[in-house]
Scaffold this motif. Structure first.
Motif, PDB file in Angstrom:
ATOM      1  N   PHE A   1     -26.569   1.444   7.854  1.00 49.35           N
ATOM      2  CA  PHE A   1     -26.988   2.366   6.793  1.00 49.35           C
ATOM      3  C   PHE A   1     -28.438   2.164   6.379  1.00 49.35           C
ATOM      4  N   GLY A   2     -29.088   1.156   6.930  1.00 52.16           N
ATOM      5  CA  GLY A   2     -30.483   0.907   6.599  1.00 52.16           C
ATOM      6  C   GLY A   2     -30.815  -0.564   6.743  1.00 52.16           C
ATOM      7  N   GLU A   3     -32.012  -0.913   6.286  1.00 48.05           N
ATOM      8  CA  GLU A   3     -32.475  -2.293   6.395  1.00 48.05           C
ATOM      9  C   GLU A   3     -31.838  -3.159   5.313  1.00 48.05           C
ATOM     10  N   VAL A   4     -31.031  -4.111   5.752  1.00 52.63           N
ATOM     11  CA  VAL A   4     -30.403  -5.060   4.837  1.00 52.63           C
ATOM     12  C   VAL A   4     -31.364  -6.227   4.669  1.00 52.63           C
ATOM     13  N   THR A   5     -31.831  -6.425   3.449  1.00 56.13           N
ATOM     14  CA  THR A   5     -32.827  -7.470   3.201  1.00 56.13           C
ATOM     15  C   THR A   5     -32.207  -8.810   2.829  1.00 56.13           C
ATOM     16  N   GLU A   6     -30.990  -8.792   2.269  1.00 64.85           N
ATOM     17  CA  GLU A   6     -30.331 -10.040   1.887  1.00 64.85           C
ATOM     18  C   GLU A   6     -28.832  -9.810   1.776  1.00 64.85           C
ATOM     19  N   VAL A   7     -28.067 -10.808   2.179  1.00 66.09           N
ATOM     20  CA  VAL A   7     -26.613 -10.796   2.035  1.00 66.09           C
ATOM     21  C   VAL A   7     -26.208 -12.131   1.423  1.00 66.09           C
ATOM     22  N   ARG A   8     -25.378 -12.069   0.389  1.00 66.81           N
ATOM     23  CA  ARG A   8     -24.890 -13.309  -0.239  1.00 66.81           C
ATOM     24  C   ARG A   8     -23.390 -13.182  -0.463  1.00 66.81           C
ATOM     25  N   ILE A   9     -22.650 -14.133   0.035  1.00 71.60           N
ATOM     26  CA  ILE A   9     -21.222 -14.227  -0.249  1.00 71.60           C
ATOM     27  C   ILE A   9     -21.060 -15.379  -1.231  1.00 71.60           C
ATOM     28  N   MET A  10     -20.262 -15.170  -2.251  1.00 66.20           N
ATOM     29  CA  MET A  10     -20.058 -16.184  -3.271  1.00 66.20           C
ATOM     30  C   MET A  10     -18.892 -17.087  -2.860  1.00 66.20           C
ATOM     31  N   TYR A  11     -19.141 -18.397  -2.921  1.00 64.67           N
ATOM     32  CA  TYR A  11     -18.149 -19.387  -2.510  1.00 64.67           C
ATOM     33  C   TYR A  11     -17.711 -20.231  -3.697  1.00 64.67           C
ATOM     34  N   ASP A  12     -16.472 -20.698  -3.643  1.00 67.04           N
ATOM     35  CA  ASP A  12     -15.940 -21.596  -4.656  1.00 67.04           C
ATOM     36  C   ASP A  12     -16.607 -22.963  -4.502  1.00 67.04           C
ATOM     37  N   LYS A  13     -17.060 -23.529  -5.609  1.00 62.61           N
ATOM     38  CA  LYS A  13     -17.764 -24.818  -5.562  1.00 62.61           C
ATOM     39  C   LYS A  13     -16.862 -25.955  -5.095  1.00 62.61           C
ATOM     40  N   ASN A  14     -15.604 -25.930  -5.483  1.00 67.43           N
ATOM     41  CA  ASN A  14     -14.703 -27.035  -5.161  1.00 67.43           C
ATOM     42  C   ASN A  14     -14.131 -26.949  -3.752  1.00 67.43           C
ATOM     43  N   SER A  15     -13.610 -25.777  -3.383  1.00 72.24           N
ATOM     44  CA  SER A  15     -12.940 -25.649  -2.087  1.00 72.24           C
ATOM     45  C   SER A  15     -13.883 -25.229  -0.963  1.00 72.24           C
ATOM     46  N   GLY A  16     -15.007 -24.605  -1.319  1.00 73.52           N
ATOM     47  CA  GLY A  16     -15.921 -24.106  -0.294  1.00 73.52           C
ATOM     48  C   GLY A  16     -15.462 -22.803   0.334  1.00 73.52           C
ATOM     49  N   ARG A  17     -14.352 -22.271  -0.136  1.00 74.85           N
ATOM     50  CA  ARG A  17     -13.810 -21.021   0.393  1.00 74.85           C
ATOM     51  C   ARG A  17     -14.455 -19.833  -0.313  1.00 74.85           C
ATOM     52  N   SER A  18     -14.536 -18.717   0.392  1.00 83.16           N
ATOM     53  CA  SER A  18     -15.093 -17.496  -0.184  1.00 83.16           C
ATOM     54  C   SER A  18     -14.291 -17.093  -1.412  1.00 83.16           C
ATOM     55  N   ARG A  19     -14.999 -16.593  -2.423  1.00 79.80           N
ATOM     56  CA  ARG A  19     -14.327 -16.097  -3.631  1.00 79.80           C
ATOM     57  C   ARG A  19     -13.894 -14.641  -3.463  1.00 79.80           C
ATOM     58  N   GLY A  20     -14.194 -14.046  -2.302  1.00 78.50           N
ATOM     59  CA  GLY A  20     -13.729 -12.693  -2.013  1.00 78.50           C
ATOM     60  C   GLY A  20     -14.697 -11.599  -2.413  1.00 78.50           C
ATOM     61  N   PHE A  21     -15.928 -11.966  -2.768  1.00 84.47           N
ATOM     62  CA  PHE A  21     -16.919 -10.951  -3.086  1.00 84.47           C
ATOM     63  C   PHE A  21     -18.302 -11.448  -2.719  1.00 84.47           C
ATOM     64  N   GLY A  22     -19.220 -10.484  -2.640  1.00 86.62           N
ATOM     65  CA  GLY A  22     -20.597 -10.819  -2.313  1.00 86.62           C
ATOM     66  C   GLY A  22     -21.522  -9.674  -2.675  1.00 86.62           C
ATOM     67  N   PHE A  23     -22.779  -9.795  -2.243  1.00 82.16           N
ATOM     68  CA  PHE A  23     -23.800  -8.804  -2.569  1.00 82.16           C
ATOM     69  C   PHE A  23     -24.589  -8.470  -1.311  1.00 82.16           C
ATOM     70  N   VAL A  24     -24.915  -7.192  -1.178  1.00 82.29           N
ATOM     71  CA  VAL A  24     -25.731  -6.720  -0.060  1.00 82.29           C
ATOM     72  C   VAL A  24     -26.940  -6.010  -0.650  1.00 82.29           C
TER      73      VAL A  24
END
Length: 142
Positions: A58-81
């Protein structure tokens, strides 16, 4: 009674008209001018590369961030594009909202900016005659 009146003064503070504007649903009728999307409903197996690949058409993606749980290191199920333009973000939002990525439907919305350091006023009004330990001063554990 004086306690109740001081609480009512908080509610009638000079911030109140501004809060009414912020809460007015008509102010949200058009999407905000934003090139950053919130992406919810991510599978735990989604990483930054696969998320970028899914949105880069859809265009130039400049940054992608997935949010992770601090304790388990597992994805919290959301992020930002982040896209390079508002138009690209709008296009991606329209096309990808509700579509499945690795078996899970995505929930896409425009990301809201974090507001830090602003005052949060939550008025408490106690009913006359009831004792409220929070209103009587600090509670000290012994």
């Amino acid at each position: 009674m004086a306690h109740l009146l001081s609480r009512l003064r908080l509610i009638q503070s000079p911030l109140r008209p501004h809060l009414r504007f912020l809460c007015n649903s008509s102010s949200y009728s058009s999407p905000p001018s934003n090139s950053k999307l919130f992406v919810g409903g991510l599978s735990w197996s989604v990483d930054e590369k696969s998320l970028k690949d899914a949105f880069s058409m859809f265009g130039e993606v400049t940054e992608v961030r997935i949010m992770y749980d601090k304790n388990s290191g597992r994805s919290r199920g959301f992020g930002f594009v982040h896209f390079s333009s508002d138009h690209e973000a709008k296009s991606a939002k329209g096309a990808m909202d509700g579509k499945a990525l690795l078996g899970r439907p995505l929930r896409i919305s425009y990301a809201l900016e974090k507001v830090r350091g602003g005052p949060v006023v939550v008025p408490r009004i106690s009913i006359v005659g009831e004792s409220n330990s929070l209103d009587s001063g600090p509670v000290v554990d012994k």
